[in-house]
Scaffold this motif. Sequence first.
Motif, PDB file in Angstrom:
ATOM      1  N   ARG A   1     -27.608 -49.987  17.205  1.00 40.84           N
ATOM      2  CA  ARG A   1     -26.127 -51.326  17.076  1.00 40.84           C
ATOM      3  C   ARG A   1     -25.451 -50.331  18.449  1.00 40.84           C
ATOM      4  NH1 ARG A   1     -20.627 -50.431  14.514  1.00 40.84           N
ATOM      5  NH2 ARG A   1     -20.129 -49.383  16.137  1.00 40.84           N
ATOM      6  N   TYR A   2     -25.667 -51.850  18.682  1.00 36.23           N
ATOM      7  CA  TYR A   2     -25.752 -52.297  20.429  1.00 36.23           C
ATOM      8  C   TYR A   2     -23.373 -53.095  20.059  1.00 36.23           C
ATOM      9  CZ  TYR A   2     -30.012 -52.448  21.549  1.00 36.23           C
ATOM     10  OH  TYR A   2     -31.738 -52.186  22.092  1.00 36.23           O
ATOM     11  N   GLY A   3     -23.067 -51.520  20.872  1.00 35.90           N
ATOM     12  CA  GLY A   3     -21.791 -51.629  21.308  1.00 35.90           C
ATOM     13  C   GLY A   3     -20.894 -52.876  22.422  1.00 35.90           C
ATOM     14  N   GLU A   4     -20.097 -52.177  22.657  1.00 43.91           N
ATOM     15  CA  GLU A   4     -19.506 -53.031  23.489  1.00 43.91           C
ATOM     16  C   GLU A   4     -19.893 -53.297  25.345  1.00 43.91           C
ATOM     17  OE1 GLU A   4     -14.912 -52.365  24.548  1.00 43.91           O
ATOM     18  OE2 GLU A   4     -14.745 -53.267  21.677  1.00 43.91           O
TER      19      GLU A   4
ATOM     20  N   VAL B   1     -26.649 -31.621   6.545  1.00 41.49           N
ATOM     21  CA  VAL B   1     -27.121 -33.337   7.303  1.00 41.49           C
ATOM     22  C   VAL B   1     -27.671 -33.892   6.437  1.00 41.49           C
ATOM     23  CG1 VAL B   1     -28.469 -34.336   8.726  1.00 41.49           C
ATOM     24  CG2 VAL B   1     -26.944 -32.303   9.355  1.00 41.49           C
ATOM     25  N   ARG B   2     -27.796 -33.139   5.022  1.00 39.31           N
ATOM     26  CA  ARG B   2     -29.329 -34.022   3.782  1.00 39.31           C
ATOM     27  C   ARG B   2     -27.486 -34.512   3.394  1.00 39.31           C
ATOM     28  NH1 ARG B   2     -34.186 -31.089   4.449  1.00 39.31           N
ATOM     29  NH2 ARG B   2     -32.814 -29.598   3.588  1.00 39.31           N
ATOM     30  N   GLN B   3     -26.388 -33.576   2.618  1.00 38.95           N
ATOM     31  CA  GLN B   3     -25.388 -33.815   1.947  1.00 38.95           C
ATOM     32  C   GLN B   3     -24.802 -35.179   2.557  1.00 38.95           C
ATOM     33  OE1 GLN B   3     -25.585 -32.815  -1.119  1.00 38.95           O
ATOM     34  NE2 GLN B   3     -23.729 -34.364  -1.032  1.00 38.95           N
ATOM     35  N   VAL B   4     -24.268 -35.290   4.129  1.00 42.38           N
ATOM     36  CA  VAL B   4     -23.728 -35.815   4.808  1.00 42.38           C
ATOM     37  C   VAL B   4     -24.316 -37.446   4.267  1.00 42.38           C
ATOM     38  CG1 VAL B   4     -22.198 -36.558   6.843  1.00 42.38           C
ATOM     39  CG2 VAL B   4     -22.271 -34.357   5.860  1.00 42.38           C
ATOM     40  N   LEU B   5     -25.182 -37.739   4.789  1.00 48.49           N
ATOM     41  CA  LEU B   5     -25.763 -38.796   4.790  1.00 48.49           C
ATOM     42  C   LEU B   5     -26.512 -39.014   3.073  1.00 48.49           C
ATOM     43  CD1 LEU B   5     -29.240 -37.979   7.203  1.00 48.49           C
ATOM     44  CD2 LEU B   5     -27.533 -39.876   7.451  1.00 48.49           C
ATOM     45  N   ARG B   6     -26.854 -38.747   2.062  1.00 52.00           N
ATOM     46  CA  ARG B   6     -26.108 -39.485   0.785  1.00 52.00           C
ATOM     47  C   ARG B   6     -24.562 -39.043   0.455  1.00 52.00           C
ATOM     48  NH1 ARG B   6     -29.160 -33.757  -0.395  1.00 52.00           N
ATOM     49  NH2 ARG B   6     -31.671 -33.561  -0.942  1.00 52.00           N
ATOM     50  N   THR B   7     -24.164 -38.995   0.690  1.00 50.01           N
ATOM     51  CA  THR B   7     -22.707 -39.432   0.071  1.00 50.01           C
ATOM     52  C   THR B   7     -22.223 -40.069   1.411  1.00 50.01           C
ATOM     53  OG1 THR B   7     -22.013 -37.388   1.521  1.00 50.01           O
ATOM     54  CG2 THR B   7     -22.491 -36.712  -0.402  1.00 50.01           C
ATOM     55  N   ALA B   8     -22.543 -40.549   2.410  1.00 49.48           N
ATOM     56  CA  ALA B   8     -22.390 -41.797   2.350  1.00 49.48           C
ATOM     57  C   ALA B   8     -22.678 -43.469   2.092  1.00 49.48           C
ATOM     58  CB  ALA B   8     -22.911 -41.885   3.717  1.00 49.48           C
ATOM     59  N   ALA B   9     -23.482 -43.293   0.620  1.00 49.35           N
ATOM     60  CA  ALA B   9     -24.125 -44.210  -0.259  1.00 49.35           C
ATOM     61  C   ALA B   9     -24.607 -45.341   0.999  1.00 49.35           C
ATOM     62  CB  ALA B   9     -22.962 -44.522  -0.819  1.00 49.35           C
ATOM     63  N   GLY B  10     -25.417 -45.017   1.447  1.00 47.25           N
ATOM     64  CA  GLY B  10     -26.197 -46.041   1.779  1.00 47.25           C
ATOM     65  C   GLY B  10     -25.811 -46.568   3.246  1.00 47.25           C
ATOM     66  N   GLN B  11     -24.066 -46.153   3.682  1.00 46.47           N
ATOM     67  CA  GLN B  11     -23.581 -46.881   5.142  1.00 46.47           C
ATOM     68  C   GLN B  11     -24.265 -45.917   5.838  1.00 46.47           C
ATOM     69  OE1 GLN B  11     -19.715 -45.755   4.704  1.00 46.47           O
ATOM     70  NE2 GLN B  11     -19.127 -46.864   6.821  1.00 46.47           N
ATOM     71  N   PRO B  12     -25.219 -46.602   7.029  1.00 47.51           N
ATOM     72  CA  PRO B  12     -25.814 -45.332   8.477  1.00 47.51           C
ATOM     73  C   PRO B  12     -24.243 -45.319   9.216  1.00 47.51           C
ATOM     74  CG  PRO B  12     -26.262 -48.787   7.735  1.00 47.51           C
ATOM     75  CD  PRO B  12     -25.378 -47.983   7.015  1.00 47.51           C
TER      76      PRO B  12
ATOM     77  N   ARG C   1     -24.912 -50.079  25.805  1.00 43.79           N
ATOM     78  CA  ARG C   1     -25.456 -49.070  25.344  1.00 43.79           C
ATOM     79  C   ARG C   1     -26.327 -49.611  23.660  1.00 43.79           C
ATOM     80  NH1 ARG C   1     -24.206 -44.323  28.172  1.00 43.79           N
ATOM     81  NH2 ARG C   1     -25.650 -42.929  27.461  1.00 43.79           N
ATOM     82  N   PRO C   2     -27.146 -49.127  22.741  1.00 47.43           N
ATOM     83  CA  PRO C   2     -27.285 -49.011  21.970  1.00 47.43           C
ATOM     84  C   PRO C   2     -27.658 -47.401  21.264  1.00 47.43           C
ATOM     85  CG  PRO C   2     -29.577 -48.912  23.014  1.00 47.43           C
ATOM     86  CD  PRO C   2     -28.536 -49.197  24.161  1.00 47.43           C
ATOM     87  N   GLU C   3     -27.058 -47.622  19.879  1.00 42.60           N
ATOM     88  CA  GLU C   3     -26.632 -46.231  19.126  1.00 42.60           C
ATOM     89  C   GLU C   3     -27.424 -46.377  18.358  1.00 42.60           C
ATOM     90  OE1 GLU C   3     -21.803 -44.790  17.781  1.00 42.60           O
ATOM     91  OE2 GLU C   3     -22.229 -45.554  16.824  1.00 42.60           O
ATOM     92  N   HIS C   4     -27.716 -45.511  18.429  1.00 37.93           N
ATOM     93  CA  HIS C   4     -28.298 -44.738  16.511  1.00 37.93           C
ATOM     94  C   HIS C   4     -27.776 -44.279  15.637  1.00 37.93           C
ATOM     95  CE1 HIS C   4     -31.473 -43.694  20.170  1.00 37.93           C
ATOM     96  NE2 HIS C   4     -32.280 -44.204  19.440  1.00 37.93           N
ATOM     97  N   ARG C   5     -28.221 -45.021  14.608  1.00 42.77           N
ATOM     98  CA  ARG C   5     -27.315 -45.181  12.846  1.00 42.77           C
ATOM     99  C   ARG C   5     -28.371 -44.529  11.867  1.00 42.77           C
ATOM    100  NH1 ARG C   5     -21.577 -46.670  12.421  1.00 42.77           N
ATOM    101  NH2 ARG C   5     -20.930 -46.362  14.671  1.00 42.77           N
ATOM    102  N   TYR C   6     -28.167 -43.410  10.895  1.00 41.27           N
ATOM    103  CA  TYR C   6     -28.621 -43.278  10.617  1.00 41.27           C
ATOM    104  C   TYR C   6     -28.399 -43.522   8.674  1.00 41.27           C
ATOM    105  CZ  TYR C   6     -30.694 -40.340  14.340  1.00 41.27           C
ATOM    106  OH  TYR C   6     -31.357 -40.066  15.945  1.00 41.27           O
ATOM    107  N   ALA C   7     -29.048 -43.594   8.064  1.00 40.36           N
ATOM    108  CA  ALA C   7     -29.314 -43.735   6.701  1.00 40.36           C
ATOM    109  C   ALA C   7     -29.886 -43.473   5.593  1.00 40.36           C
ATOM    110  CB  ALA C   7     -28.501 -45.280   6.211  1.00 40.36           C
ATOM    111  N   TRP C   8     -29.625 -42.412   4.683  1.00 39.25           N
ATOM    112  CA  TRP C   8     -30.164 -41.948   4.073  1.00 39.25           C
ATOM    113  C   TRP C   8     -31.385 -42.908   3.163  1.00 39.25           C
ATOM    114  CZ3 TRP C   8     -32.046 -37.455   3.893  1.00 39.25           C
ATOM    115  CH2 TRP C   8     -32.090 -36.121   2.192  1.00 39.25           C
TER     116      TRP C   8
END
Length: 235
Positions: A214-217, A168-179, A220-227
């Motif tokens: 982030r609120y979708g169509e 999980v940590r590696q996925v977040l790190r390699t997203a380069a800050g993208q939530p 309902r709010p959707e949680h977004r995570y960034a490292w």
Amino acid sequence: MNESPMHVLVVDDDVRVALINAAYVAKVPGFRVAAHVHSAAEAMEFLNSHPVDLILLDHYLPDENGLDLVRRLRQHGHRTDVIMVTAARDLATVQAAMRLGALQYLVKPFTFAGLRARLEAYGALRHALEAGGEAEQAEVDRLFGALAAAESPNDLPKGHSPTTAELVRQVLRTAAGQPLSTQQIADRAGISRQTAQRYLKLLDRSGRVTLALRYGETGRPEHRYAWRPQDPGPA
């Protein structure tokens, strides 16, 4: 009787960072800095006359990248263990490092605690292997898992796997800050959404991720995570 310290060669193109990393190593009992050098050529020259136990190796060097240096070392018969210490976050580089036998991959920036945990795990692994003898399956599993469990100086709660936590940590790190959403993280890590959610809650509580809604169509709010990077430390 005191055990001989393990000698470490620090290789980083940035002189300031090399000095910081060397100072970190010197603070860990059982380890001694053999030297710090700043290019692949300097590293090869030093290793040809000064065998060491471990190399802390940056990937971005002025004359050759770290992985190519590891390939050349193996071709020349050097069996020195390697821990990559680098800002290179792309999964292709991580995978290549694994295939070349790097024991760990520490992404910059990092803290002293992060490096210390890996060095201590490496030291325990070396001592166990040097004791010799035969190993039952449980002992083999413990040895292979020692370095994987060194990600954090804090113990995970009961029922949590260090290997899954690292995924999980590696996925977040390699997203380069993208939530990323929980489902995106689960898909990239190859785990269920519920499992990803459990580990994300841990990271959120420890302050290792930023959380946004982030609120979708549907509204309902959707949680977004960034490292969330740790202290600037070595860059």
